[in-house]
Design an enzyme around this catalytic site. Structure first.
Site, PDB file in Angstrom:
ATOM      1  N   HIS A 258       4.315   1.078  -5.923  1.00 28.33           N
ATOM      2  CA  HIS A 258       4.424   0.455  -4.620  1.00 28.33           C
ATOM      3  C   HIS A 258       5.233  -0.820  -4.777  1.00 28.33           C
ATOM      4  CE1 HIS A 258       1.792   3.207  -2.594  1.00 28.33           C
ATOM      5  NE2 HIS A 258       0.722   2.891  -3.304  1.00 28.33           N
TER       6      HIS A 258
ATOM      7  N   CYS B  57       8.948   0.608  -2.294  1.00 23.13           N
ATOM      8  CA  CYS B  57       9.352   0.018  -1.028  1.00 23.13           C
ATOM      9  C   CYS B  57       9.767  -1.431  -1.237  1.00 23.13           C
ATOM     10  CB  CYS B  57       8.204   0.073  -0.030  1.00 23.13           C
ATOM     11  SG  CYS B  57       7.921   1.708   0.662  1.00 23.13           S
TER      12      CYS B  57
END
Length: 347
Positions: A192, A235
């Site tokens: 992430h 991301c």
């Protein structure tokens, strides 16, 4: 190890048989400077193979022409041919030098940090598909692959610090296994992320700038002048071009006297542009990594360089969309001074 890699290691061993002859011939043919010659002659506490390693590194860092001249010297000089008859079949065309990607020894080290299981109980489903695809492709390209799984922020920082210097990797590999940077270093982080950072499994952030800074060039670094590539599947924000329900997609959110700049020879390829999300299929893996692996397999055998290949990745990912028109745009930035060409090592 492939037959080609075994041959490359054998060639290095052959040259070690009379490394002083090779050193003298290289100097006589103006492939190294007087200063480099003196430095190589004065190396202490090194075995013959270390001498040859250092000599080959010096020549390969000088460019394609010098590299070809070196191979030509090995095949045409009378004294060398007499001393090393085994080199008669060495093919000059086997070396594609732009950034050297390893022809005498393994290409380099490829490190994968694959964060799947997070401390809050969540999982990045599909990331194992990405890790497996990357490992297979870069093994095919001749890299030694080191896989690190489920690291928190401090563990990621520690692992990358150790990899940058190869000072102590006993926590991550068998102490009896020898790791070396080779001619290129590539790191892929699958996790992430948020703007400018990747997250450890504890969801604490590690700035991408801090990661690349660990590998900056310096007088002591064996990676100075060699390409350092970072492939980031994470991301960089939560924005999506259109608000959609993702269905089966998930978001990865929350050479003397020559000198070069210390920030030179780095490439960072991000799965997405700043402030936006990257998409990952829960079974098939992420758009970015899967496209990258497909393009590498198709285009590396053609001799295309990594930046050109990443153009195709950008275009491919840009054309993809979910059923509800969610899009993604990768981003590449680099300070590479030369083209980086990766060639398959297995036939």
């Amino acid at each position: 190890m492939s037959a080609k890699m075994q041959t490359q290691r054998q060639n290095l061993h052959i040259l070690s048989g009379d490394y002083r002859l090779i050193l003298n011939k290289v100097y006589e043919n103006n492939l190294i400077t007087q200063r480099e010659y003196n430095n190589l002659k004065s190396i202490n506490n090194a075995n013959a193979e270390t001498y040859v390693n250092d000599l080959v590194d010096k020549i390969m860092n000088k460019g394609e022409d010098k590299c070809k001249d070196f191979l030509n010297l090995l095949q045409t000089d009378g004294a060398i041919k007499e001393t090393f008859p085994q080199l008669a079949s060495l093919q000059c065309s086997a070396t594609r030098w732009e950034y050297v990607t390893g022809k005498i020894r393994p290409v380099g080290l490829f490190v994968i940090i694959n964060n799947k299981n997070f401390k809050d109980g969540s999982q990045r489903r599909g990331t194992d598909k990405d890790a497996q695809s990357l490992a297979e492709v870069f093994s095919w390209l001749g890299f030694r692959v080191l896989m690190c799984e489920d690291l928190n922020k401090d563990q990621m920082d520690q692992a990358l610090t150790f990899v940058a210097s190869l000072a102590d990797m006993s926590h991550f590999v068998d102490p009896q296994q020898v790791l070396e940077h080779g001619d290129a270093f590539i790191c892929s982080i699958l996790s992430h992320g948020k703007k400018g950072v990747v997250l450890g499994t504890d969801r604490n952030p590690l700035p991408i700038k801090e990661i690349t800074r660990k590998f900056r060039g310096c007088d002591q670094s064996v990676l100075t002048g060699k390409p350092k590539v970072f492939l980031i599947q994470a991301c960089q924000g939560s924005n999506i071009q259109r608000a959609v329900q993702m269905n089966d997609m998930e978001i990865d959110d929350d050479t003397s006297p020559l000198t070069i700049p210390e920030e030179a020879d780095v490439l960072v390829a991000m799965a997405t542009v700043e402030d936006h999300a990257s998409l990952r299929h829960i079974v098939d893996g992420s758009w970015f990594v899967q496209s990258l692996c497909e393009q590498l397999k198709e285009r590396c055998p053609r001799g295309e360089d990594i930046v050109s290949i990443l153009h195709y990745v950008n275009d491919d990912v840009a054309h993809r969309e979910t059923s509800l028109l969610a899009k993604q745009m990768p981003e590449v930035r680099f300070t590479l001074r030369k083209k980086l060409v990766l060639q398959p090592q297995c036939t």
